[in-house]
Design an enzyme around this catalytic site. Structure first.
Site, short mmCIF file in Angstrom:
data_model
loop_
_atom_site.label_atom_id
_atom_site.label_comp_id
_atom_site.label_asym_id
_atom_site.label_seq_id
_atom_site.Cartn_x
_atom_site.Cartn_y
_atom_site.Cartn_z
N GLU A 21 0.63 -1.13 0.04
CA GLU A 21 -0.36 -0.32 0.16
C GLU A 21 0.52 1.33 0.36
OE1 GLU A 21 -3.62 0.78 2.43
OE2 GLU A 21 -2.29 2.02 3.98
N PRO A 24 -0.39 9.02 -1.55
CA PRO A 24 -0.04 10.02 -2.47
C PRO A 24 0.69 10.65 -1.61
CG PRO A 24 -2.50 9.85 -2.36
CD PRO A 24 -1.72 8.80 -1.82
N GLY A 113 -15.00 5.40 5.23
CA GLY A 113 -14.42 6.96 5.73
C GLY A 113 -15.40 7.21 6.75
N TYR A 161 -12.16 -6.25 10.22
CA TYR A 161 -11.61 -6.03 10.95
C TYR A 161 -11.67 -6.91 12.71
CZ TYR A 161 -12.61 -1.06 9.53
OH TYR A 161 -12.67 -0.22 8.40
N GLN A 197 -8.16 -5.04 8.31
CA GLN A 197 -7.23 -3.66 8.93
C GLN A 197 -5.75 -4.39 9.37
OE1 GLN A 197 -8.70 -2.08 12.61
NE2 GLN A 197 -8.77 -0.13 12.03
#
Length: 654
Positions: A21, A24, A113, A161, A197
């Protein structure tokens, strides 16, 4: 244009794979350096796929798509784009999906999110019907929408999770069983794989995977479940990320790291062993799908390379290493394009190069207008390899930090808080998620209450310095031991209404093993210039500025919410932390310069907005925070004399 699941299924029986992963970077120099790093890692490590993060509320949308394009098109890496669906415009979600399709990206990690907060996040120009929260409250809504709009074009991943999802940041409420109904719904709606996660408790993952595989619904029988692992880059980053993600640190693991926490090199070495043990524990466990691992790299290279080498996860080269032709990732070519200047002809000031700052240096009779008077070697003799990268020898060089490849991989190996090197791909971030309070709204209200005047804000900062508050909006952590040394001086500034958000005392040649100031390998000495950063009312700034400019030991940077910027020297580069170690170049992990300050400036004022948004729009607190944000300047003052560092505080308190 491959799907992640197609690539997994195409692997031979019993094969393992891994993915990486990236986020930016915040600066253009960091972006350029990440591109070089990605080229090197893609060839030396050969991940099955990579993922690119998406900032909260779409805050990194443009940069995320740009990075995804580099990975997918330029480097030929199978790319999975993260996509969150809350607290941004519906149009941005549609645009992101269309852009992904245009770029040939066929993999999306569908995430919720932050919890939906429409009234707080709706832009003044945004129509209510454009609010994504109208249609997207949970990740399942995004999965369902993508399947409806695009059918099977996209391969969709969803988050899992192993220790439970702490939605309101209360660990006592975490339990993976609470999340199970939503994971079932996401999978039934069309998820193709599950990515977890980060975790360090491997038994928690074992139980989690067993629970899913044996669930009576049967929806998890064959779906790939990819464990997410975060390499341990430093003790401080480990504690911070585990706190933010509520990942449990088993006592035995923590004891091993506590024993070496004063030596950053040993922390990395122990961390590699810990992560390798996690991988080696999971790898042989029976699995209906090919066994894979996802690594949260933090845009750093050495540690993950070492783990992959240690665990034998790097796929073999397709052609023998002694042959000239090496099968590499498609679309990678380290030869210069037609018309480009050849390596032998390149010689330019080091500051003009976006690659790392501690290159091999040579003498050269040239003149530079830059603040750096040194010059780098031709690239053929430094960090750009002439031969193939994807050999075991080169992978080991990267993971061990040896040779030119190793130096390129490890030059930013010691991230030191927010003020790292702006040229680093990892500068200023631990997750690339964007500006956030890092606490839930209930916690924020509990910590900071409802200030209605400037004195109330001063009280919040003073209580944080005094240890009564574990967080302020600009820092989710308490004061470090070294900051406690100057707590009296910081309290004095906050009494004046100059609210401090970053600082450090002077250090002149303390051993790198020092329990307070030490970092890096144990055979060195560390130094610090004192500095302090604070928000100051505009009226006070008008009086302070001429005094700063008149002092020969002071460098400053300042800016406000309107974009005004002032500095004593805009091209000044200020190493404020550095170390000397036996057999190594001088390491400068903390550098304050215009580009790093401007990057943080934008984020710092965004955090004012984040804080303001948790209160009703017309409340006294919301009005106070809005007015204050527009008035104050953020000022960073660096004192050049690290031998007599007390002068900074005496000067500011005059």
């Amino acid at each position: 244009m491959e799907k992640v699941t197609d690539k997994i299924n195409a692997l031979p029986e019993g094969a393992n794979y891994f993915s990486l992963e990236f986020f930016p970077p915040k600066t253009s120099m960091g972006f350029a350096n990440l591109q070089v790093r990605l080229e090197r890692m893609s060839q030396a490590l050969r991940p099955l796929f990579v993922t690119v993060t998406w900032g909260a509320g779409g805050s990194t949308a443009t940069k995320s798509l740009e990075l995804a394009e580099i990975c997918q098109r330029q480097l030929g890496l199978t790319t999975c784009l993260h996509l969150t669906c809350t607290n941004m415009s519906r149009a941005l979600i549609d645009e992101a999906l269309e852009q992904a399709k245009v770029l040939g990206i066929r993999n999306i990690l569908a995430l919720r999110g932050d919890a939906p907060r429409s009234e707080e996040y709706r832009d003044d120009t945004q129509l209510p019907e454009d609010d994504s929260n109208k249609d997207f409250t949970w990740a399942i809504d995004l999965v369902t929408y993508i399947r409806k709009q695009y059918g099977d074009y996209f391969c969709l991943g969803v988050a899992g999770y192993p220790e439970g999802h702490a939605d309101e940041s209360h660990p006592e409420k975490q339990d993976p069983k609470f999340d199970l109904p939503s994971l079932i719904d996401k999978t039934k709606a069309g998820a193709d794989f599950i990515m977890t996660q980060l975790f360090f408790d491997v038994e928690a993952f074992d139980s989690y995977e067993k629970m899913l595989r044996e669930h009576e619904s049967g929806v998890f029988k064959t779906i790939p479940i990819i464990p997410g692992l975060m390499p341990i880059q430093s003790y401080q980053i480990l504690r911070r990320t585990s706190k933010l993600s509520h990942a449990r640190l088993p006592e035995g693991l923590l004891a091993r790291l506590d024993a070496v926490k004063g030596d950053d090199e040993l922390v990395k070495q122990v961390g590699v062993k810990i992560l390798s043990e996690l991988v080696d524990h999971i790898k042989p466990r029976p699995s209906v799908a090919r066994r894979g691992f996802h690594f949260y790299t933090l845009n750093l290279e050495k540690v993950v390379s070492h783990i992959l080498e240690s665990c034998h996860l790097i796929p073999p080269t397709l052609i023998a290493e002694d042959e000239e032709a090496i099968a590499t990732t498609p679309a990678i070519n380290l030869s210069p394009p037609n018309g480009a200047v050849s390596n032998g002809d390149r010689l330019r000031p080091a500051s003009f190069n976006s690659s790392p700052h501690n290159q091999v240096i040579i003498s050269h009779p040239a003149v530079s207008k830059s603040s750096h008077a040194s010059f780098e070697t031709p690239e053929a003799e430094a960090g750009i390899p002439k031969g193939p990268v994807n050999t075991r020898a080169n992978t080991l060089a990267i993971s061990e930090g040896e040779g030119s490849l190793g130096r390129e991989a490890t030059w930013d190996d010691f991230p030191n808080g927010r003020w790292g090197d702006a040229r680093s791909p990892a500068f200023g971030e631990i997750d690339g998620y964007g500006p956030t309070l890092h606490v839930s709204t209930p916690q924020a209200l509990k910590f900071w209450g409802h200030p209605v005047e400037a004195a109330d804000i001063s009280d919040i900062f003073k209580r944080h310095i005094g240890g009564e508050l574990e967080a302020i909006p600009w820092s989710e952590q308490g004061l470090s031991p070294e900051t406690n040394i100057i707590s009296k001086q910081l309290l004095g500034l906050n009494e004046k209404g100059w609210w401090t958000v970053a600082s450090q005392p002077a250090v002149n040649g303390v051993k790198s093993t020092d329990p307070v100031f030490g970092w890096g390998p144990k055979n060195g000495f560390v130094f610090q210039k004192p500095f302090v950063e604070f928000f100051i009312p505009s009226s006070d700034w008008a009086k302070l500025k001429p005094r700063l400019e008149a002092h020969e030991q002071i460098t400053y940077f300042a800016g406000n919410a309107d974009g005004e910027f002032e500095a004593s020297s805009e091209d000044g580069v200020n190493p404020v932390t550095w170390g000397t170690f036996a057999g190594k170049e001088i390491v400068t992990p903390t550098i304050i310069e215009e580009v790093s300050f401007r990057s943080w400036l934008e984020e710092a004022y965004s955090i004012w907005k984040e804080w303001q948004r948790i209160y009703p729009a017309n409340s006294a607190t919301s009005k106070l925070l809005g007015t204050t944000r527009r008035d104050v300047w953020l000022v960073n003052v660096i004192w050049g004399d690290f031998v007599e560092g007390e002068g900074l505080w005496e000067f500011l308190m005059e």
